[in-house]
Design an enzyme around this catalytic site. Structure first.
Site, mmCIF file in Angstrom:
data_model
loop_
_atom_site.group_PDB
_atom_site.id
_atom_site.type_symbol
_atom_site.label_atom_id
_atom_site.label_comp_id
_atom_site.label_asym_id
_atom_site.label_seq_id
_atom_site.Cartn_x
_atom_site.Cartn_y
_atom_site.Cartn_z
ATOM 1 N N HIS A 291 0.829 -1.203 0.000
ATOM 2 C CA HIS A 291 0.000 0.000 0.000
ATOM 3 C C HIS A 291 0.866 1.257 0.000
ATOM 4 O O HIS A 291 0.656 2.183 -0.794
ATOM 5 C CB HIS A 291 -0.926 -0.005 1.226
ATOM 6 C CG HIS A 291 -1.730 1.256 1.374
ATOM 7 N ND1 HIS A 291 -1.299 2.324 2.125
ATOM 8 C CD2 HIS A 291 -2.915 1.634 0.841
ATOM 9 C CE1 HIS A 291 -2.201 3.291 2.063
ATOM 10 N NE2 HIS A 291 -3.180 2.896 1.292
ATOM 11 N N CYS B 254 -3.630 34.547 -13.669
ATOM 12 C CA CYS B 254 -2.374 34.562 -12.917
ATOM 13 C C CYS B 254 -2.576 34.159 -11.456
ATOM 14 O O CYS B 254 -1.685 34.334 -10.635
ATOM 15 C CB CYS B 254 -1.713 35.931 -13.001
ATOM 16 S SG CYS B 254 -2.744 37.271 -12.370
#
Length: 693
Positions: A273, A649
């Site tokens: 895992h 931006c």
């Protein structure tokens, strides 16, 4: 387990196989809404309304003696992309034993010794599957008393490094086209390649204390924590770089793993895992270090003759599996080899231009190295916070008269101009959008008594007078207060100084270096055409004065930031004065939602749990609400000024799903932080290819 079931459910575990089957099916459906699944979906942009599926198939058993076994294998190395079978298996075991990391398995090649006929058949099927799907396969199999069963196959999860290697190899093998190669690499995963690696010289000096399996590449250095919760808190609340050390990880640890720079486990193999999740996240992971003696309750482990407690520092090399004592210095990543090859393909397919948000020459040079085509946001206020500059901006703010303010601004002018010059030099002719002073003035004023005393002395004032002026600047809601273009309306001299700095820097660099420079001046927080015109007139007057003084015919452009909902709705009028729009999606999101971006984190988790929102709107653009405003502004702006340049931006400029939206909305460019430039380049190419499809 039966006792636990009886205690939790208040009934005995059912013995009817049909009931068991249906309860198991329902358990899988319920798992879609458990906390870790919700976190995973949020991290990977998976919509909650998709739901999950259940496959029901007959059972085969790998735990029926030494002619039985189980394993997980990949047709190529999921860490490096190297061609050749890669995997692990266990004799006399079930699948959970491999993936949970309960036992440390054998390499898949040992199957050739243990059960040669099964290995030969396995390799034949594995190669056929890769040929059919034209991609690296992740396969699970069980052998029951000498008979091989394939349980499933899927396109394998891989690191960014492996994804690039595999994509380029498959193109070279003639199996896929460059377009397919570009589409196959998850843009977000490039983040793994853009962060620092260990500095080779520093690594030689590092004290090696152990080695285990190199489960997920990269370099990580940080403080040791033993629980997912402690790791998450140390990272989010204290800003610590964290190494999560666990006996073995489980799905419940996902938030701690996400917060960690690196993961170290005592148990588990390359397909456990911890390894699989870390690779998917791009997090460095070293697994299966059986030499570690750990006491998770006491928060302590021993390795290589040393004992480490919570908060002690270690370093991990996910490429070699080496574990080091202390913090090891890192170095910057580079874009070259197959990475550069993928980027070149991407650049040929995309329509959107990619700029960067940068405020220093160093950031600018780094972004250009990573492929930025200019600066979409230079936040000028960041240039004022250095120790030798902050007193001067404070003098300007606390001045009583225009004369005093202008004198303080004259002292700031050389600093601002020298920064602009250095950035223009680093850009080598690429464009730069300069945003004028934006934050509320109270952010600059001193709070420390020693700073107040020094400022009072410098300005010939008493400390009480300075304190009173600082108190007067306090605002109840500063993010919606006296900031942005409102500062220039009140104090035009600030805009004049910044205009002079930009224009003089551009003229001097263009003459000294021969670059063609056209300054782009951006007025922030505009909500009305008249407001923009007021500030624009000041800028134009000063810019023309500088041009006359310097005998220059330099061209410059004036635009605005669309970050107020009203500006988006009035964009058609505003475009009469603005040559370009830049969508400040941080503030636009904040004002559209009515959420403070600094405080929303305190309650957003409850919204995820309640399924009101599935993602953080400050990280992933809200396309239905905020996106609608952007579309309105883009359409209105183009009607008024057909050739208007438009970009974003905010933080969303580096998010792939937000970039796809910007492509569809007809924007010209996106601007993001330097390290996200390659992500944006790839995401923009994928958006273009997907819209073409």
């Amino acid at each position: 387990y039966k006792a636990i079931y009886a205690e939790k459910m208040g009934a005995e575990f059912p013995q009817d196989p049909k009931v068991q089957l249906m309860e198991a099916v329902k358990a899988v459906f319920r798992s879609w809404d458990n906390p870790r699944a919700i976190v995973y979906r949020r991290m990977n942009d998976i919509p909650g309304d998709w739901g999950t599926a259940v496959n029901v198939q007959s059972m085969v058993f790998g735990n029926m003696g030494n002619t039985s076994g189980t394993g997980v294998a990949f047709t190529r190395n999921p860490s490096t992309g190297e061609k050749g079978i890669f995997g692990e298996y266990l004799i006399n075991a079930q699948g959970e034993d491999v993936v949970a990391g309960i036992r440390t398995p054998q390499p898949i090649t040992k199957l050739a010794e243990d059960l040669p006929k099964c290995y030969e058949q396995f390799m034949d099927i594995a190669n056929r599957l890769e040929d059919h799907y034209r991609d690296m396969q992740d396969m699970e199999f069980t052998i029951q008393e000498g008979k091989l069963f394939f349980l499933q196959t899927r396109n394998g999860k891989r690191t960014a490094q492996a994804a690039i290697q595999i994509a380029c190899d498959l193109v070279d093998e003639g199996r896929i086209t460059p377009e397919e190669a570009v589409l196959r690499i998850e843009a977000k995963s490039l983040d793994q390649l853009l962060h620092p690696t260990f500095d080779a010289e520093q690594l030689k000096k590092g004290e090696k204390i152990g080695q285990a399996l190199p489960a997920s590449p990269g370099a990580a250095a940080g403080k040791v924590y033993f629980t997912a919760e402690d790791a998450k808190n140390a990272h989010e609340q204290d800003g610590e770089k964290v190494i999560l050390v666990r006996l073995e990880t489980s799905p419940e640890d996902i938030e701690g793993m996400h917060a960690a720079e690196g993961i170290l486990t005592v148990r588990g193999g390359m397909t456990s895992h911890a390894a699989v999740v870390a690779r998917g996240m791009g997090t460095c992971c070293v697994s299966g270090c059986g030499e570690i003696s750990i006491d998770e309750d006491a928060k302590v482990f021993s390795l290589g003759g040393y004992t480490f407690h919570e908060g002690d520092e270690i370093s991990l090399d996910g490429g070699t599996g080496f574990i080091y004592k202390g913090m090891i210095q890192t170095k910057e990543a580079t874009v070259s080899g197959n990475f550069g090859r993928i980027m070149n393909w991407a650049d040929g397919f995309r329509r959107l231009r990619i700029r960067t948000n940068a405020d220093t020459p160093a950031d600018t040079a780094n972004a250009v190295r990573l492929g930025a085509e200019g600066i979409g946001l230079c936040r000028t206020e960041h240039m004022f916070f250095e120790p030798n500059r902050i007193p001067k901006i404070r003098k300007m703010i606390l001045s009583d008269t225009l004369e005093q303010r202008e004198q303080a601004l004259q002292e700031l002018l050389p600093f601002q101009k020298s920064d602009f010059k250095a950035m223009y030099e680093a850009l080598k002719g690429r464009p730069m959008t300069v945003r004028y002073l934006d934050p509320p003035l109270h952010e600059f004023v001193p709070t420390d008594p020693a700073d107040m005393e020094a400022l009072a002395k410098d300005m010939g004032m008493t400390v009480e007078q300075v304190k009173q002026k600082c108190d007067d600047l306090h605002e109840f809601n500063p993010m919606m207060g006296h900031r942005g273009c409102r500062l220039a309306v009140t104090y035009p001299e600030i805009a004049r100084m910044q205009t002079r700095a930009v224009m003089e820097a551009a003229i001097e660099v263009s003459r000294e270096k021969g670059f063609s420079i056209e300054p782009e001046i951006m007025i922030p927080l505009v909500g009305d055409k008249k407001e923009l015109k007021f500030v624009k007139d000041i800028v134009v007057e000063e810019a023309e004065t500088v041009k006359k003084e310097r005998n220059s015919n330099i061209i410059y452009h004036i635009g605005t930031m669309i970050e107020i909902p009203r500006a988006a709705l009035m964009a058609g009028e505003i475009a009469e004065e603005a040559e370009f729009f830049s969508f400040g999606t941080n503030d636009l999101t904040q004002m559209t939602f009515g959420f403070s971006r600094d405080d929303a984190g305190k309650f957003l988790y409850s919204y995820y749990q309640a399924k009101i929102y599935e993602s953080d709107p400050f990280a992933r653009l809200d396309q239905n609400g905020v996106g609608q405003l952007i579309r309105i502004a883009a359409e209105q702006g183009k009607k008024t000024r057909p050739n208007i340049k438009m970009g974003i931006c905010g933080e969303h400029g580096g998010d792939p799903s937000s970039i796809a939206f910007c492509h569809d909305a007809g924007l010209t460019y996106v601007s993001c932080s330097p390290f996200r430039v390659p992500i944006a380049r790839l995401a923009a190419a994928q958006a273009a290819l997907n819209s073409k499809k």
